[in-house]
Design a protein around this motif. Structure first.
Motif, mmCIF file in Angstrom:
data_model
loop_
_atom_site.group_PDB
_atom_site.id
_atom_site.type_symbol
_atom_site.label_atom_id
_atom_site.label_comp_id
_atom_site.label_asym_id
_atom_site.label_seq_id
_atom_site.Cartn_x
_atom_site.Cartn_y
_atom_site.Cartn_z
ATOM 1 N N UNK A 12 0.684 -1.243 -0.234
ATOM 2 C CA UNK A 12 0.080 -0.072 -0.052
ATOM 3 C C UNK A 12 0.790 1.231 -0.063
ATOM 4 N N UNK A 13 2.179 1.138 0.143
ATOM 5 C CA UNK A 13 2.974 2.456 0.469
ATOM 6 C C UNK A 13 3.042 2.689 1.736
ATOM 7 N N UNK A 14 2.213 2.056 2.755
ATOM 8 C CA UNK A 14 2.351 2.501 4.217
ATOM 9 C C UNK A 14 3.650 2.322 4.787
ATOM 10 N N UNK A 15 4.324 1.233 4.675
ATOM 11 C CA UNK A 15 5.534 0.859 5.278
ATOM 12 C C UNK A 15 6.690 2.023 4.821
ATOM 13 N N UNK A 16 6.606 2.244 3.536
ATOM 14 C CA UNK A 16 7.813 3.151 3.261
ATOM 15 C C UNK A 16 7.394 4.652 3.443
ATOM 16 N N UNK A 17 6.041 5.131 3.707
ATOM 17 C CA UNK A 17 5.739 6.150 4.183
ATOM 18 C C UNK A 17 6.144 6.466 5.707
ATOM 19 N N UNK A 18 5.843 5.462 6.626
ATOM 20 C CA UNK A 18 6.321 5.449 8.125
ATOM 21 C C UNK A 18 7.515 5.402 8.173
ATOM 22 N N UNK A 19 8.574 4.697 7.314
ATOM 23 C CA UNK A 19 10.023 4.363 7.163
ATOM 24 C C UNK A 19 10.507 5.900 7.227
ATOM 25 N N UNK A 20 10.048 7.100 6.651
ATOM 26 C CA UNK A 20 10.528 8.231 6.415
ATOM 27 C C UNK A 20 10.487 8.947 7.765
ATOM 28 N N UNK A 21 9.712 8.605 8.512
ATOM 29 C CA UNK A 21 9.654 9.372 9.890
ATOM 30 C C UNK A 21 11.250 9.858 10.618
ATOM 31 N N UNK A 22 12.050 8.884 10.960
ATOM 32 C CA UNK A 22 13.441 9.228 11.513
ATOM 33 C C UNK A 22 14.034 10.330 10.651
ATOM 34 N N UNK A 23 13.712 10.664 9.417
ATOM 35 C CA UNK A 23 14.695 11.275 8.520
ATOM 36 C C UNK A 23 13.981 12.721 8.110
ATOM 37 N N UNK A 24 12.788 12.747 8.423
ATOM 38 C CA UNK A 24 12.042 13.981 8.035
ATOM 39 C C UNK A 24 12.751 15.419 8.569
ATOM 40 N N UNK A 25 13.034 15.024 9.953
ATOM 41 C CA UNK A 25 13.745 16.574 10.765
ATOM 42 C C UNK A 25 15.385 16.606 10.580
ATOM 43 N N UNK A 26 15.960 15.636 9.827
ATOM 44 C CA UNK A 26 17.200 15.765 9.618
ATOM 45 C C UNK A 26 17.843 16.201 8.492
ATOM 46 N N UNK A 27 16.882 16.580 7.479
ATOM 47 C CA UNK A 27 17.445 17.583 6.276
ATOM 48 C C UNK A 27 18.213 16.845 5.514
ATOM 49 N N UNK A 28 18.026 15.620 4.964
ATOM 50 C CA UNK A 28 18.716 14.825 4.027
ATOM 51 C C UNK A 28 18.935 15.623 2.516
ATOM 52 N N UNK A 29 20.001 15.406 2.092
ATOM 53 C CA UNK A 29 20.051 15.900 0.834
ATOM 54 C C UNK A 29 18.862 15.494 -0.144
ATOM 55 N N UNK A 30 18.783 13.936 -0.123
ATOM 56 C CA UNK A 30 17.813 13.099 -0.820
ATOM 57 C C UNK A 30 17.541 12.015 -0.149
ATOM 58 N N UNK A 31 16.243 11.545 -0.388
ATOM 59 C CA UNK A 31 15.919 10.264 0.185
ATOM 60 C C UNK A 31 15.460 9.450 -1.320
ATOM 61 N N UNK A 32 15.782 8.502 -1.330
ATOM 62 C CA UNK A 32 15.283 7.230 -2.464
ATOM 63 C C UNK A 32 14.697 6.117 -2.047
ATOM 64 N N UNK A 33 13.897 5.725 -2.711
ATOM 65 C CA UNK A 33 13.426 4.352 -2.391
ATOM 66 C C UNK A 33 13.432 3.167 -3.420
ATOM 67 N N UNK A 34 13.727 1.891 -2.810
ATOM 68 C CA UNK A 34 14.279 0.912 -3.641
ATOM 69 C C UNK A 34 13.370 -0.345 -3.244
#
Length: 149
Positions: free
Chosen positions: A83-105
């Motif tokens: 459903x995309x739910x796991x990848x969506x929630x997996x983003x949580x730890x990175x959202x406030x860290x200001x990464x240059x980019x986030x990719x999914x595989x």
């Protein structure tokens, strides 16, 4: 998986390091395999981190290693998007860290996601029904197959 590793390299040629985040359990095995294949083809440094969450109720998300993700390239890796739910929630730890980019595989992408998530890198994309299930077989640290049931 070789093609996925080469695509990651090709799209990140200017990067010094990639942080591969394997979603436990099958995503972690896939991340280990991708990392090994990348080492054989390029000199890009990789850091491997495990991400744990309850896929049915993803309230708490934990990482195997705390680090500064500011200006880093993060690649979230899982076996199947349902459903995309796991990848969506997996983003949580990175959202406030200001990464240059986030990719999914993902190894298998199903085409009926319920959340606004799509994989940047996919082994195969399948049109399935909600009743279909994709099973990825793992034997130790090897992916041995993926099946539609």
């Amino acid at each position: 998986m070789q093609r996925l590793a080469l695509e990651l390299i090709e799209n990140n040629l200017d990067e010094q390091e990639l942080i591969l985040v394997g979603i436990e359990e099958n995503g972690l095995v896939l991340a280990k395999n991708i990392r090994q294949l990348m080492k054989q083809s390029a000199a890009i440094q990789t850091e491997l981190i495990t991400l744990k969450l309850n896929k049915k109720k993803p309230e708490a998300v934990t990482l195997s290693k705390e680090m500064d993700f500011t200006d880093k390239v993060i690649v979230l890796i899982d076996d199947v998007t349902n459903s995309g739910k796991t990848l969506l929630y997996a983003l949580k730890p990175f959202l406030n860290a200001h990464p240059r980019k986030i990719q999914t595989l993902v190894l298998v992408e199903r085409t009926h996601t319920l959340y606004p998530i799509t994989a940047d890198y996919k082994g195969i994309s399948l049109a399935t029904t909600l009743q279909d299930h994709i099973y990825v077989e793992i034997d130790g640290d090897k992916v041995t197959g993926a099946y539609l049931k």
